[in-house]
Design a protein around this motif. Structure first.
Motif, PDB file in Angstrom:
ATOM      1  N   UNK A  95      -7.691  -7.371   0.117  1.00 42.10           N
ATOM      2  CA  UNK A  95      -6.749  -7.922   0.661  1.00 42.10           C
ATOM      3  C   UNK A  95      -6.061  -7.138   1.879  1.00 42.10           C
ATOM      4  N   UNK A  96      -5.720  -5.854   1.611  1.00 46.07           N
ATOM      5  CA  UNK A  96      -5.275  -5.016   2.633  1.00 46.07           C
ATOM      6  C   UNK A  96      -6.103  -5.061   3.928  1.00 46.07           C
ATOM      7  N   UNK A  97      -7.544  -4.747   3.408  1.00 48.81           N
ATOM      8  CA  UNK A  97      -8.560  -4.661   4.591  1.00 48.81           C
ATOM      9  C   UNK A  97      -8.630  -6.035   5.263  1.00 48.81           C
ATOM     10  N   UNK A  98      -8.553  -6.879   4.657  1.00 47.62           N
ATOM     11  CA  UNK A  98      -8.763  -8.411   5.333  1.00 47.62           C
ATOM     12  C   UNK A  98      -7.215  -8.527   6.391  1.00 47.62           C
ATOM     13  N   UNK A  99      -6.238  -8.074   6.090  1.00 47.14           N
ATOM     14  CA  UNK A  99      -5.155  -8.114   6.941  1.00 47.14           C
ATOM     15  C   UNK A  99      -4.804  -6.960   7.664  1.00 47.14           C
ATOM     16  N   UNK A 100      -5.931  -5.988   7.577  1.00 53.34           N
ATOM     17  CA  UNK A 100      -5.568  -4.619   8.495  1.00 53.34           C
ATOM     18  C   UNK A 100      -4.310  -3.972   8.302  1.00 53.34           C
ATOM     19  N   UNK A 101      -3.952  -3.820   7.101  1.00 47.91           N
ATOM     20  CA  UNK A 101      -2.699  -3.261   6.815  1.00 47.91           C
ATOM     21  C   UNK A 101      -2.630  -1.748   6.235  1.00 47.91           C
ATOM     22  N   UNK A 102      -1.996  -0.836   6.866  1.00 51.25           N
ATOM     23  CA  UNK A 102      -2.034   0.461   6.243  1.00 51.25           C
ATOM     24  C   UNK A 102      -1.289   0.381   4.884  1.00 51.25           C
ATOM     25  N   UNK A 103      -1.425   1.387   3.878  1.00 48.38           N
ATOM     26  CA  UNK A 103      -0.762   1.318   2.753  1.00 48.38           C
ATOM     27  C   UNK A 103       0.714   1.182   2.957  1.00 48.38           C
ATOM     28  N   UNK A 104       1.268   1.915   3.738  1.00 45.08           N
ATOM     29  CA  UNK A 104       2.843   1.683   4.108  1.00 45.08           C
ATOM     30  C   UNK A 104       3.085   0.265   4.433  1.00 45.08           C
ATOM     31  N   UNK A 105       2.373  -0.441   5.373  1.00 53.65           N
ATOM     32  CA  UNK A 105       2.708  -1.691   5.613  1.00 53.65           C
ATOM     33  C   UNK A 105       2.358  -2.813   4.216  1.00 53.65           C
ATOM     34  N   UNK A 106       1.312  -2.461   3.680  1.00 52.45           N
ATOM     35  CA  UNK A 106       1.025  -3.521   2.329  1.00 52.45           C
ATOM     36  C   UNK A 106       2.268  -3.194   1.552  1.00 52.45           C
ATOM     37  N   UNK A 107       2.606  -1.942   1.267  1.00 57.43           N
ATOM     38  CA  UNK A 107       3.680  -1.851   0.272  1.00 57.43           C
ATOM     39  C   UNK A 107       5.095  -2.615   0.816  1.00 57.43           C
ATOM     40  N   UNK A 108       5.213  -2.308   2.116  1.00 57.85           N
ATOM     41  CA  UNK A 108       6.606  -2.972   2.762  1.00 57.85           C
ATOM     42  C   UNK A 108       6.430  -4.344   2.575  1.00 57.85           C
ATOM     43  N   UNK A 109       5.187  -5.041   3.000  1.00 59.54           N
ATOM     44  CA  UNK A 109       5.001  -6.522   2.717  1.00 59.54           C
ATOM     45  C   UNK A 109       5.321  -6.953   1.551  1.00 59.54           C
ATOM     46  N   UNK A 110       4.760  -6.467   0.384  1.00 59.46           N
ATOM     47  CA  UNK A 110       4.991  -7.176  -0.864  1.00 59.46           C
ATOM     48  C   UNK A 110       6.030  -6.502  -1.542  1.00 59.46           C
ATOM     49  N   UNK A 111       6.930  -5.738  -0.974  1.00 60.19           N
ATOM     50  CA  UNK A 111       8.274  -5.160  -1.422  1.00 60.19           C
ATOM     51  C   UNK A 111       7.959  -4.206  -2.605  1.00 60.19           C
ATOM     52  N   UNK A 112       7.131  -3.218  -2.663  1.00 65.89           N
ATOM     53  CA  UNK A 112       7.065  -2.040  -3.401  1.00 65.89           C
ATOM     54  C   UNK A 112       7.252  -0.715  -2.604  1.00 65.89           C
ATOM     55  N   UNK A 113       7.373   0.347  -3.436  1.00 70.25           N
ATOM     56  CA  UNK A 113       7.142   1.531  -2.871  1.00 70.25           C
ATOM     57  C   UNK A 113       5.707   1.943  -2.446  1.00 70.25           C
ATOM     58  N   UNK A 114       5.344   2.773  -1.497  1.00 72.89           N
ATOM     59  CA  UNK A 114       4.250   3.457  -1.329  1.00 72.89           C
ATOM     60  C   UNK A 114       3.642   4.041  -2.677  1.00 72.89           C
ATOM     61  N   UNK A 115       4.381   4.734  -3.341  1.00 76.71           N
ATOM     62  CA  UNK A 115       3.734   5.271  -4.597  1.00 76.71           C
ATOM     63  C   UNK A 115       3.300   4.115  -5.518  1.00 76.71           C
ATOM     64  N   UNK A 116       3.986   2.906  -5.674  1.00 78.75           N
ATOM     65  CA  UNK A 116       3.648   2.100  -6.557  1.00 78.75           C
ATOM     66  C   UNK A 116       2.517   1.316  -5.884  1.00 78.75           C
TER      67      UNK A 116
END
Length: 162
Positions: A95-116
């Motif tokens: 999913x992250x690759x399809x949307x071309x998101x960094x780990x930080x951006x993916x975490x922000x988008x779904x509302x969790x911490x980077x660690x989570x």
């Protein structure tokens, strides 16, 4: 997209169906939410006797039950099955690759911490809320457009206020 077709259905106790698709895959689907939101029209499906009458009809395009207008089409059934399946860290990475998101951006988008987010990708159980967000954003890209906030590389600029 090819329309899914049902090869066989086996009703289970309660509101579960085991589906064999014509492409050879199998799904277990719980239709409790669909029945609960169907009002009086789908209320007869709460009867175990009627539930057990599920059959494949229309050359695999629908599942129908005895009674008046009790049916669900293969497309919506396949969508429910996809939304109910277990998600893995590989699913999140895809999913992250399809949307071309960094780990930080993916975490922000779904509302969790980077660690989570990283823990999910490493195999930690993924919450239903995260699965819902992923499914919804795949089906409707406007959800991502409304909530995505790109990150910029590097450190934030120092404030010029003195």
């Amino acid at each position: 997209m090819d329309m899914p077709r049902i090869k066989a259905v086996t009703p289970q106790a309660g509101t579960m169906l085991n589906i064999e698709w014509q492409n050879g895959t199998r799904s277990s689907v719980n239709l409790i939410g669909w029945i609960a939101t169907g009002g009086d029209l789908l209320a007869p499906l709460k009867s175990e006797a009627i539930w057990q009458t599920a059959t494949v009809e229309d050359f695999g395009a629908t599942i129908e039950w005895a009674g008046d207008d009790l049916a669900i089409d293969a497309y919506h059934l396949s969508q429910i099955a996809e939304d109910q399946r277990s998600y893995t860290g590989e699913d999140l990475a895809k999913w992250q690759d399809e949307l071309v998101l960094s780990n930080n951006e993916a975490a922000d988008l779904v509302g969790v911490s980077l660690r989570t987010w990283k823990n999910y990708k490493a195999g930690q159980d993924i919450s239903d809320a995260i699965k819902i967000i992923l499914c919804a954003s795949r089906r409707d890209p406007l959800i991502m457009h409304a909530h995505y906030r790109p990150r910029t590389a590097g450190r934030p600029r120092a404030s010029s206020a003195i």
